[in-house]
Each structure stands twice: as C-alpha cells, then as structure tokens.
Design a protein around this motif. Structure first.
Motif, PDB file in Angstrom:
ATOM      1  N   CYS A 149       5.344   4.605  11.130  1.00  0.00           N
ATOM      2  CA  CYS A 149       5.817   3.356   9.986  1.00  0.00           C
ATOM      3  C   CYS A 149       6.865   2.361   9.333  1.00  0.00           C
ATOM      4  CB  CYS A 149       5.293   3.803   8.554  1.00  0.00           C
ATOM      5  SG  CYS A 149       6.823   4.728   7.670  1.00  0.00           S
ATOM      6  N   CYS A 183       0.491   8.841   8.168  1.00  0.00           N
ATOM      7  CA  CYS A 183       1.034   8.062   9.735  1.00  0.00           C
ATOM      8  C   CYS A 183       0.776   9.073  10.499  1.00  0.00           C
ATOM      9  CB  CYS A 183       3.019   7.624   9.038  1.00  0.00           C
ATOM     10  SG  CYS A 183       3.244   7.222   8.437  1.00  0.00           S
ATOM     11  N   LYS A 237      -1.767  10.800  11.083  1.00  0.00           N
ATOM     12  CA  LYS A 237      -2.957   9.943  11.620  1.00  0.00           C
ATOM     13  C   LYS A 237      -3.391   8.650  12.049  1.00  0.00           C
ATOM     14  CE  LYS A 237      -6.070  13.012   7.801  1.00  0.00           C
ATOM     15  NZ  LYS A 237      -6.937  12.691   6.500  1.00  0.00           N
ATOM     16  N   ARG A 238      -2.319   7.790  11.819  1.00  0.00           N
ATOM     17  CA  ARG A 238      -2.504   6.794  12.670  1.00  0.00           C
ATOM     18  C   ARG A 238      -2.095   7.535  14.159  1.00  0.00           C
ATOM     19  NH1 ARG A 238       0.584   2.716   8.997  1.00  0.00           N
ATOM     20  NH2 ARG A 238       1.985   3.846   9.767  1.00  0.00           N
ATOM     21  N   HIS A 239      -0.972   8.082  14.264  1.00  0.00           N
ATOM     22  CA  HIS A 239      -0.321   8.040  15.563  1.00  0.00           C
ATOM     23  C   HIS A 239      -1.327   9.270  16.494  1.00  0.00           C
ATOM     24  CE1 HIS A 239       2.254  10.242  18.323  1.00  0.00           C
ATOM     25  NE2 HIS A 239       2.247  11.730  17.952  1.00  0.00           N
ATOM     26  N   ASP A 275      -4.251   8.860  17.175  1.00  0.00           N
ATOM     27  CA  ASP A 275      -5.015   8.425  18.574  1.00  0.00           C
ATOM     28  C   ASP A 275      -4.866   8.384  19.197  1.00  0.00           C
ATOM     29  OD1 ASP A 275      -7.360   8.873  16.728  1.00  0.00           O
ATOM     30  OD2 ASP A 275      -7.373   7.420  15.352  1.00  0.00           O
TER      31      ASP A 275
END
Length: 135
Positions: free
Chosen positions: A7, A28, A30-32, A34
């Motif tokens: 972020c 962050c 969880k976003r990372h 992938d």
C-alpha cells in the motif's frame, strides 16, 4: 524508515515468507499473495558460473564513467559501502524493485528508463538510500 511494499502507506510489520517483501496488514498480504513471486536463493558466490559475472577486477571506474558524462563522481571506496548497507539489502529483497533495476539495466534508452523508474516510490526510496549510503 520502510513503508509497506503493497500500500506504500504504513510501516510494515510483517514479511512475506515466499518473497520476503514487507507488508503492514492482513489486507495487504491478501492483495499481495496473488502477485507474489517467490524469492530465489542466490547461488553461492564460489559457484564457477558466478565468478566471471561478479568479477569487477576487469573494470575500472574510468572504464565505466567518462569525465564529460558526469558532474559528480563518487570515489570507489564509497561505492563499496553500497555492498555493505543492510538497508539496501533489505530493499533489494523486494522482487518489484529487482525487476525495476533489471528493466533499467537492460533498457536501450537508459535516460528514459530511469525517468520512468523514478516515478515508482520504491525506486525513489532505493535511490535515496543509495545516496544516503555514499554521502
């Protein structure tokens, strides 16, 4: 001070076990996850294929820099401090930064590549840390 690699807002508290980037929260992470590219352990320095790649004896500062091309020149002993900086090593654990550095290094037009890279906060942080280390 480091910032979250996802972020770019908060101070990171955690490190991804796969790629070693730093992040601040579960959101962050969880976003990372992938786009996570697992960190590869470098081959030992004494491996035969690495000896020629990292052999700097064949290059001198004068081979790499021309007085007409630069306005500031950092003495070689100060440049060696870059390899000893823990802060730079921590930043270089980030695969996104390593990819940015590869793209600048491999670019045909280094000026345009650097200009584009300097738009990335992570690259600016890396550049600032390099300057801080050699000053």
């Amino acid at each position: 001070m480091q910032i979250c690699s996802v972020c770019s807002e908060q101070t990171p508290k955690y490190r991804c076990p796969a790629c070693k980037i730093r992040y601040c929260s579960l959101g962050c992470y969880k976003r990372h996850k992938d786009s996570c590219i697992p960190f590869e352990q470098p081959a030992p320095i004494d491996a035969p294929q690495d000896k020629d790649v990292f052999n700097t004896d064949q290059w001198t500062v004068d081979d790499l820099l021309d007085e007409d091309d630069i306005t500031d020149k950092v003495p070689p002993e100060r440049l060696q401090m870059l390899g000893q900086s823990k802060e730079l090593r921590d930043l270089l654990c980030n695969p996104h930064l390593r990819q940015l550095l590869r793209s600048v290094d491999g670019a045909d037009n280094k000026y345009d590549a650097m200009k584009a890279a300097m738009q990335e906060p992570l690259f600016v942080e890396f550049s600032d840390q390099c300057l801080k280390t050699v000053e």
